[in-house]
Design a protein around this motif. Structure first.
Motif, PDB file in Angstrom:
ATOM      1  N   ALA A   1       4.132  -3.710  -6.115  1.00 26.57           N
ATOM      2  CA  ALA A   1       3.025  -3.775  -5.035  1.00 26.57           C
ATOM      3  C   ALA A   1       1.939  -4.436  -5.538  1.00 26.57           C
ATOM      4  O   ALA A   1       1.310  -5.251  -4.596  1.00 26.57           O
ATOM      5  N   ILE A   2       1.462  -4.299  -6.601  1.00 24.88           N
ATOM      6  CA  ILE A   2       0.502  -5.249  -7.230  1.00 24.88           C
ATOM      7  C   ILE A   2       0.978  -6.643  -7.072  1.00 24.88           C
ATOM      8  O   ILE A   2      -0.189  -7.537  -6.765  1.00 24.88           O
ATOM      9  N   ALA A   3       2.067  -6.936  -7.452  1.00 24.69           N
ATOM     10  CA  ALA A   3       2.508  -8.418  -7.258  1.00 24.69           C
ATOM     11  C   ALA A   3       2.371  -9.127  -5.978  1.00 24.69           C
ATOM     12  O   ALA A   3       1.873  -9.996  -5.673  1.00 24.69           O
ATOM     13  N   LEU A   4       2.649  -8.232  -5.030  1.00 23.52           N
ATOM     14  CA  LEU A   4       2.651  -8.627  -3.466  1.00 23.52           C
ATOM     15  C   LEU A   4       0.926  -8.935  -3.378  1.00 23.52           C
ATOM     16  O   LEU A   4       0.609 -10.000  -2.628  1.00 23.52           O
ATOM     17  N   LEU A   5       0.076  -8.080  -3.750  1.00 29.22           N
ATOM     18  CA  LEU A   5      -1.228  -8.034  -3.475  1.00 29.22           C
ATOM     19  C   LEU A   5      -1.816  -9.095  -4.033  1.00 29.22           C
ATOM     20  O   LEU A   5      -2.694 -10.222  -3.426  1.00 29.22           O
ATOM     21  N   VAL A   6      -1.219  -9.638  -5.208  1.00 31.42           N
ATOM     22  CA  VAL A   6      -1.986 -10.676  -6.184  1.00 31.42           C
ATOM     23  C   VAL A   6      -1.297 -11.792  -5.344  1.00 31.42           C
ATOM     24  O   VAL A   6      -2.170 -13.108  -5.327  1.00 31.42           O
TER      25      VAL A   6
ATOM     26  N   PHE B   1       0.838  -1.142  -0.018  1.00 37.44           N
ATOM     27  CA  PHE B   1      -0.035  -0.013  -0.125  1.00 37.44           C
ATOM     28  C   PHE B   1       0.964   1.193  -0.033  1.00 37.44           C
ATOM     29  O   PHE B   1       0.298   2.256  -0.508  1.00 37.44           O
ATOM     30  N   GLY B   2       2.020   1.112   0.604  1.00 37.65           N
ATOM     31  CA  GLY B   2       3.027   2.290   0.702  1.00 37.65           C
ATOM     32  C   GLY B   2       3.360   2.833  -0.716  1.00 37.65           C
ATOM     33  O   GLY B   2       3.583   3.885  -1.098  1.00 37.65           O
ATOM     34  N   LEU B   3       3.860   1.544  -1.569  1.00 36.21           N
ATOM     35  CA  LEU B   3       4.326   1.821  -2.743  1.00 36.21           C
ATOM     36  C   LEU B   3       3.198   2.271  -3.666  1.00 36.21           C
ATOM     37  O   LEU B   3       3.601   3.196  -4.592  1.00 36.21           O
ATOM     38  N   LEU B   4       2.160   2.123  -3.379  1.00 40.94           N
ATOM     39  CA  LEU B   4       0.810   2.327  -4.338  1.00 40.94           C
ATOM     40  C   LEU B   4       0.526   3.891  -3.888  1.00 40.94           C
ATOM     41  O   LEU B   4      -0.076   4.499  -4.857  1.00 40.94           O
ATOM     42  N   ALA B   5       1.113   4.493  -2.866  1.00 44.44           N
ATOM     43  CA  ALA B   5       0.740   5.655  -2.594  1.00 44.44           C
ATOM     44  C   ALA B   5       1.859   6.463  -3.031  1.00 44.44           C
ATOM     45  O   ALA B   5       1.813   7.910  -2.739  1.00 44.44           O
ATOM     46  N   ALA B   6       2.840   6.274  -3.635  1.00 43.10           N
ATOM     47  CA  ALA B   6       3.998   6.991  -4.535  1.00 43.10           C
ATOM     48  C   ALA B   6       3.215   8.031  -5.507  1.00 43.10           C
ATOM     49  O   ALA B   6       2.575   7.491  -6.408  1.00 43.10           O
TER      50      ALA B   6
ATOM     51  N   ARG C   1      10.835   4.269 -12.430  1.00 42.10           N
ATOM     52  CA  ARG C   1      11.336   3.533 -10.845  1.00 42.10           C
ATOM     53  C   ARG C   1       9.945   3.378  -9.989  1.00 42.10           C
ATOM     54  O   ARG C   1       9.699   2.403  -9.446  1.00 42.10           O
ATOM     55  N   ALA C   2       9.274   4.443 -10.124  1.00 46.75           N
ATOM     56  CA  ALA C   2       7.753   4.383  -9.374  1.00 46.75           C
ATOM     57  C   ALA C   2       6.979   3.371 -10.081  1.00 46.75           C
ATOM     58  O   ALA C   2       6.020   2.799  -9.353  1.00 46.75           O
ATOM     59  N   ARG C   3       6.819   3.422 -11.321  1.00 43.18           N
ATOM     60  CA  ARG C   3       5.898   2.409 -11.955  1.00 43.18           C
ATOM     61  C   ARG C   3       6.409   1.016 -11.771  1.00 43.18           C
ATOM     62  O   ARG C   3       5.668   0.117 -11.470  1.00 43.18           O
TER      63      ARG C   3
END
Length: 329
Positions: free
Chosen positions: A112-117, A93-98, A104-106
């Motif tokens: 982050a999406i990979a972690l949630l998946v 969630f922190g990475l998605l708040a960038a 680099r941000a993408r």
């Protein structure tokens, strides 16, 4: 304790930020972010709506609530309440708040999406499709909060990670007082605190104690908010809150509540607070129409909230006194 989870996370996070020397507005923002993340684990009750599909009007309102909570037992306080899940989801969630749109941000958002998946995959392998559905709702809710923070604030991803971690980790503890213990270490099976904490052997006093803790949490959050906005906590309480003392007679008139059957107590005592907070003494019969239709200011809303909360607190105290003194054990 749906409300208490978010308010406790808000109060502690805001206090820590203030202690660290952050300006009040920024401290309140960090507290609000932590509070938002602290409410996300209870997204699992959405699944309980399937229980209402089996409810019939003839069953009454109590039948609807029973069907709802019976269905919730399949998933509530399970995958979304895990400390392990929180430790993985908070950095995501922190990475998605960038806010940056750099390569680099993408890449970070992709990770982050990979972690949630990955959490969704673990849920379906461990507990099946219902758990995976709940985990999807959990991940989507956190993503919405994170992107909202990115658009509405300048908080760094690291700050959002800490706020999210505190919010997600603080949530399960309140469930030890009002329900079955959460699945602390999902997807691992190691048992931790497998039984509910009992505040008192009398089931009614046990419920009243849990309700009192909930009220104390709300008071703490309002006290922190008032302090950081330079408002007086007690000055905003109207004397009509004292009417709550009359609620003590309810201990003699209705069935004593317990954690299993508490709807009549909760709704009635909150109704007393609502009436005391909203109903005002007439000040003038000749107010201009434009003023009569004006919405309450922020100070007016604070007065309503604090007066209602004080009335509920007074009502709870009166109920406890009458129950202990006059109701046979």
């Amino acid at each position: 304790m749906f409300i208490g989870h978010g308010l406790l996370a808000f109060a502690v996070a805001a206090c820590v930020a203030d202690w660290r020397g952050w300006e009040p507005r920024r401290a309140l923002l960090v507290g609000a972010v932590a509070g938002a993340f602290a409410t996300i684990p209870d997204i699992d009750v959405v699944y309980a709506l399937v229980g209402l599909l089996e409810w019939q009007v003839s069953d009454g309102a109590l039948g609807a609530s029973t069907a709802f909570w019976d269905a919730s037992r399949d998933v509530h306080r399970s995958v979304t309440h895990s400390l392990v899940v929180g430790a993985i989801a908070a950095p995501a969630f922190g990475l998605l708040a960038a806010r940056s749109s750099s390569a680099r941000a993408r890449i970070a958002r992709g990770a982050a999406i990979a972690l949630l998946v990955g959490l969704v995959v673990i849920a379906v392998l461990r507990d099946g499709p219902i758990a995976a559905l709940v985990m999807c709702l959990f991940a989507a809710s956190g993503l919405l909060v994170a992107r909202g923070v990115a658009r509405a604030s300048t908080l760094s991803p690291a700050t959002v990670v800490l706020a999210a971690l505190w919010g997600l980790w603080s949530h399960p503890w309140g469930d030890l007082l009002t329900g079955s213990p959460p699945d602390w270490l999902f997807p691992f099976g190691a048992p931790v605190l497998e039984s509910r904490l009992v505040l008192h052997s009398d089931p009614t006093l046990n419920l009243l104690g849990a309700f009192g803790i909930e009220l104390a949490t709300i008071w703490l959050a309002l006290a922190v908010g008032c302090r950081l906005t330079d408002r007086s906590l007690l000055a905003a309480v109207d004397r009509r809150a004292g009417v709550g003392v009359a609620y003590g007679v309810a201990a003699l008139a209705v069935t004593p509540p317990t954690l299993d059957v508490s709807y009549h107590f909760v709704f009635s005592i909150l109704g007393v607070g609502l009436l005391c907070g909203v109903v005002r003494e007439p000040t003038s019969l000749t107010l201009p129409r434009s003023r009569a239709r004006r919405l309450p200011s922020s100070d007016g809303l604070l007065e309503i909230a604090l007066t209602a909360l004080t009335a509920v607190t007074v009502a709870l105290g009166a109920y406890v006194v009458v129950y202990v003194v006059a109701v046979p054990s």
